[in-house]
Design a protein around this motif. Structure first.
Motif, PDB file in Angstrom:
ATOM      1  N   LEU A 272       0.856  -1.193   0.000  1.00 46.08           N
ATOM      2  CA  LEU A 272       0.000   0.000   0.000  1.00 46.08           C
ATOM      3  C   LEU A 272       0.891   1.242   0.000  1.00 46.08           C
ATOM      4  N   PRO A 273       0.805   2.077  -1.037  1.00 39.77           N
ATOM      5  CA  PRO A 273       1.643   3.281  -1.087  1.00 39.77           C
ATOM      6  C   PRO A 273       1.435   4.156   0.159  1.00 39.77           C
ATOM      7  N   GLY A 274       2.508   4.593   0.755  1.00 33.75           N
ATOM      8  CA  GLY A 274       2.416   5.451   1.929  1.00 33.75           C
ATOM      9  C   GLY A 274       2.314   4.695   3.235  1.00 33.75           C
ATOM     10  N   VAL A 275       2.239   3.374   3.158  1.00 31.23           N
ATOM     11  CA  VAL A 275       2.236   2.556   4.376  1.00 31.23           C
ATOM     12  C   VAL A 275       3.547   1.764   4.408  1.00 31.23           C
ATOM     13  N   PHE A 276       4.339   2.027   5.449  1.00 26.24           N
ATOM     14  CA  PHE A 276       5.667   1.435   5.563  1.00 26.24           C
ATOM     15  C   PHE A 276       5.711   0.483   6.762  1.00 26.24           C
ATOM     16  N   ALA A 277       6.688  -0.393   6.784  1.00 24.63           N
ATOM     17  CA  ALA A 277       6.857  -1.289   7.929  1.00 24.63           C
ATOM     18  C   ALA A 277       8.338  -1.459   8.221  1.00 24.63           C
ATOM     19  N   SER A 278       8.694  -1.544   9.503  1.00 20.88           N
ATOM     20  CA  SER A 278      10.092  -1.740   9.880  1.00 20.88           C
ATOM     21  C   SER A 278      10.176  -2.494  11.194  1.00 20.88           C
ATOM     22  N   GLY A 279      11.343  -3.065  11.433  1.00 22.66           N
ATOM     23  CA  GLY A 279      11.591  -3.768  12.694  1.00 22.66           C
ATOM     24  C   GLY A 279      11.086  -5.201  12.690  1.00 22.66           C
ATOM     25  N   ASP A 280      10.792  -5.711  13.874  1.00 20.87           N
ATOM     26  CA  ASP A 280      10.503  -7.142  14.049  1.00 20.87           C
ATOM     27  C   ASP A 280       9.209  -7.606  13.389  1.00 20.87           C
ATOM     28  N   VAL A 281       8.372  -6.683  12.952  1.00 21.63           N
ATOM     29  CA  VAL A 281       7.113  -7.077  12.313  1.00 21.63           C
ATOM     30  C   VAL A 281       7.289  -7.242  10.790  1.00 21.63           C
ATOM     31  N   ARG A 282       8.475  -6.914  10.306  1.00 20.72           N
ATOM     32  CA  ARG A 282       8.726  -6.918   8.870  1.00 20.72           C
ATOM     33  C   ARG A 282       9.271  -8.262   8.407  1.00 20.72           C
ATOM     34  N   SER A 283       8.847  -8.693   7.261  1.00 25.47           N
ATOM     35  CA  SER A 283       9.351  -9.945   6.695  1.00 25.47           C
ATOM     36  C   SER A 283      10.856  -9.854   6.492  1.00 25.47           C
ATOM     37  N   GLY A 284      11.572 -10.830   7.034  1.00 25.09           N
ATOM     38  CA  GLY A 284      13.028 -10.799   6.945  1.00 25.09           C
ATOM     39  C   GLY A 284      13.669 -10.235   8.199  1.00 25.09           C
ATOM     40  N   ALA A 285      12.851  -9.879   9.182  1.00 28.17           N
ATOM     41  CA  ALA A 285      13.362  -9.284  10.426  1.00 28.17           C
ATOM     42  C   ALA A 285      14.336 -10.230  11.112  1.00 28.17           C
ATOM     43  N   THR A 286      15.359  -9.666  11.736  1.00 29.79           N
ATOM     44  CA  THR A 286      16.351 -10.479  12.426  1.00 29.79           C
ATOM     45  C   THR A 286      16.068 -10.562  13.924  1.00 29.79           C
ATOM     46  N   MET A 287      15.044  -9.845  14.405  1.00 29.67           N
ATOM     47  CA  MET A 287      14.746  -9.780  15.833  1.00 29.67           C
ATOM     48  C   MET A 287      15.932  -9.208  16.631  1.00 29.67           C
TER      49      MET A 287
ATOM     50  N   THR B 298      22.678  -7.590  10.518  1.00 25.44           N
ATOM     51  CA  THR B 298      22.050  -8.497   9.556  1.00 25.44           C
ATOM     52  C   THR B 298      23.105  -9.295   8.791  1.00 25.44           C
ATOM     53  N   ALA B 299      24.166  -8.621   8.351  1.00 28.65           N
ATOM     54  CA  ALA B 299      25.239  -9.304   7.609  1.00 28.65           C
ATOM     55  C   ALA B 299      25.877 -10.391   8.466  1.00 28.65           C
ATOM     56  N   ALA B 300      26.077 -10.088   9.753  1.00 27.63           N
ATOM     57  CA  ALA B 300      26.717 -11.072  10.639  1.00 27.63           C
ATOM     58  C   ALA B 300      25.868 -12.338  10.744  1.00 27.63           C
ATOM     59  N   LEU B 301      24.542 -12.183  10.835  1.00 25.59           N
ATOM     60  CA  LEU B 301      23.671 -13.352  10.923  1.00 25.59           C
ATOM     61  C   LEU B 301      23.729 -14.152   9.615  1.00 25.59           C
ATOM     62  N   SER B 302      23.821 -13.457   8.496  1.00 30.27           N
ATOM     63  CA  SER B 302      23.935 -14.144   7.208  1.00 30.27           C
ATOM     64  C   SER B 302      25.272 -14.875   7.095  1.00 30.27           C
ATOM     65  N   ILE B 303      26.317 -14.241   7.611  1.00 28.91           N
ATOM     66  CA  ILE B 303      27.651 -14.863   7.562  1.00 28.91           C
ATOM     67  C   ILE B 303      27.668 -16.138   8.413  1.00 28.91           C
ATOM     68  N   ARG B 304      27.050 -16.063   9.575  1.00 25.83           N
ATOM     69  CA  ARG B 304      26.986 -17.249  10.432  1.00 25.83           C
ATOM     70  C   ARG B 304      26.296 -18.402   9.688  1.00 25.83           C
ATOM     71  N   GLU B 305      25.184 -18.081   9.059  1.00 22.90           N
ATOM     72  CA  GLU B 305      24.423 -19.072   8.313  1.00 22.90           C
ATOM     73  C   GLU B 305      25.282 -19.671   7.183  1.00 22.90           C
TER      74      GLU B 305
END
Lengths: 313, 313
Positions: A272-287, B298-305
């Motif tokens: 959705l244009p104008g709707v952004f996501a960041s941090g642990d809720v985002r796909s690919g998040a590293t926690m 993020t890079a460090a986690l990828s490197i570990r993997e």
């Protein structure tokens, strides 16, 4: 665009990622309101000691880090309000956020509600949170060098993180409610550690209670094949799934991945244009707080760009 | 894989991104060596005051932040060595890094050499670096609220950042060596600010000297259409291009974007397996410490993997 009722940016959540984004937006005089339903600082705020957030060589207490992030965002004018967001929708390009039953309008939205770790719900789990009971091996594994721990879970992440934790722990008891559900590859890898005696696997085993004294864990009480028993450990790592805080997004049409995390493009914009996501809720998040914070900065720059383009129209 | 001569990870550069990655890898007992040819801490180390790095509500001196990042990486065992990397190649999957003319072997490489800002090379520029002369509007624009500044440059970024800086500065003198080279759209946007008197444009104008006293800038000396003149300003922002530190990558086959920045996938891996990139040298970089640090984690986690998969073979 002088309608005072329309905010520039609404951020949903006030954890490290949103607070960082707010430092950036407010420092550039972009009117920014954050809605938080629980604790400012997110998971960071309830973490005992954060050892790997860059800039604090001796580590920093999670609560202290959270309060410093809050202060920094407020210094530049971020408005942090308590409120429960139940829905987000787009009307004629305007974003409408339902907060405590009332509609709030904004030009742009950042979703940074994070994810919660799945809990097992047993006595002692909450009491020893982050002081013996852990949910992130990358974050807290290093605190258990040469010490015995238990891992709870039987899926991919429980097996993967158990293998990872062998580099620190002296021994791992892996507590599996039914049987191992991990991939063939992971089960094959696990076998090596079982054979070497580094990991002892307990199938058909429920975890009943985490027991400690003087603020430290000493024992985990389990029922193994119907028999109660106690296992002496210094720490318990629980990997029974991640719960992204995306329940309020039903019906928005925002795309989620197979884990329920929000999909974004390189600029951290959702579909959705104008709707952004960041941090642990985002796909690919590293926690990881460091990653969440980095994404907050990136999201803020994308939001600025979006608003600039919008104001030109 | 017990060859002592083969390092687990070599990181090229020791700025915030690599130092963060090193905190992560070394905390997990992954043997990590960083090679730095100039100053540990990268651009952060020579920044006067960092106002937007999350966790320091009152800002932190760049040098202090850099030294804290260094301490943190060294606390967990990172080896930081001075050395000039002139080449990277892959031989039978092994990465070979040429440092000061000698070959070093590693299983994985992180390229985090950053980018340098293009300089105009005039008296006063180096002297007032970060204390009056700036190269990043997002970072330092907010220090110039209601104060007059000059911007040097005539390309897209000079025009775009000038427009952005109007939200802070009382007035901007835009110093353009020949004519404006920015896109039609940007030139159109710029016109509005010229018409309102917020930006004064000086074409065919060379910037000759940045003059100050008591550690502060007072004047920029220019030659406009052959005539020398002085313009009173509190700050000078220079946007004459970005120079990614990728000169040593010639012949490696690592893909760069049109700006010369290193392309990566979502896991921050380049097109060469086992070679990763993060921070200001990466395509899509925001030139923000927060983002560089997040990418380091993020890079460090990828490197570990990557290393885990490698060790299984």
């Amino acid at each position: 665009m002088t309608n005072d009722a329309i905010k520039d940016v609404v951020m949903i959540g006030a954890g490290p990622s949103a607070l960082t984004a707010a430092v950036y937006t407010t420092r550039e005089d972009i009117d920014t309101t954050l809605y938080e339903k629980a604790a400012v600082g997110g998971l960071a705020a309830i973490t005992d000691m954060v050892d790997n957030y860059p800039g604090f060589p001796d580590g920093i207490e999670g609560m202290t880090l959270a309060s410093q992030l809050e202060k920094q965002a407020e210094r530049f004018g971020a408005k942090i309000e308590y409120g429960d967001v139940s829905a987000v929708r787009v009307e004629d390009g305007m974003k409408v956020i339902t907060v405590d039953g009332k509609d709030v309008k904004a030009k742009a939205v950042l979703i940074a509600t994070g994810s919660d770790y799945g809990k097992i719900g047993v006595p002692g789990e909450a009491e020893y949170y982050a002081r013996g009971v852990h949910y992130c091996a990358t974050c807290d594994g290093a605190f258990y060098r040469d010490r015995p721990i238990a891992v709870v879970g039987g899926g991919n992440s429980a097996v993967q993180e158990s293998i990872f934790l062998t580099r620190f722990a002296s021994h791992i008891d892996l507590l599996v409610r039914s049987t191992i559900k991990a991939s063939e590859v992971l089960q094959h890898d696990l076998k090596e550690y079982i054979d070497s005696g580094k990991i002892t696997i307990h199938l058909h085993t429920t975890t009943d209670e985490i027991v400690g004294a003087d603020g430290k864990i000493s024992t985990v009480k389990v029922t193994e094949n119907g028999q109660p028993r106690e296992i002496a450990v210094d720490g318990v790592f629980v990997f029974v799934g991640l719960k992204p805080n995306t329940g309020f997004l039903g019906g928005t049409g925002i795309e989620l991945d197979e884990l329920g995390l929000i999909k974004t493009d390189q600029k951290l914009q959702t579909n959705l244009p104008g709707v952004f996501a960041s941090g642990d809720v985002r796909s690919g998040a590293t926690m990881q707080i460091a990653s969440a914070v980095g994404e907050g900065a990136t999201a803020a720059l994308s939001i600025r760009e979006y608003l600039e383009a919008l104001d030109k129209k």
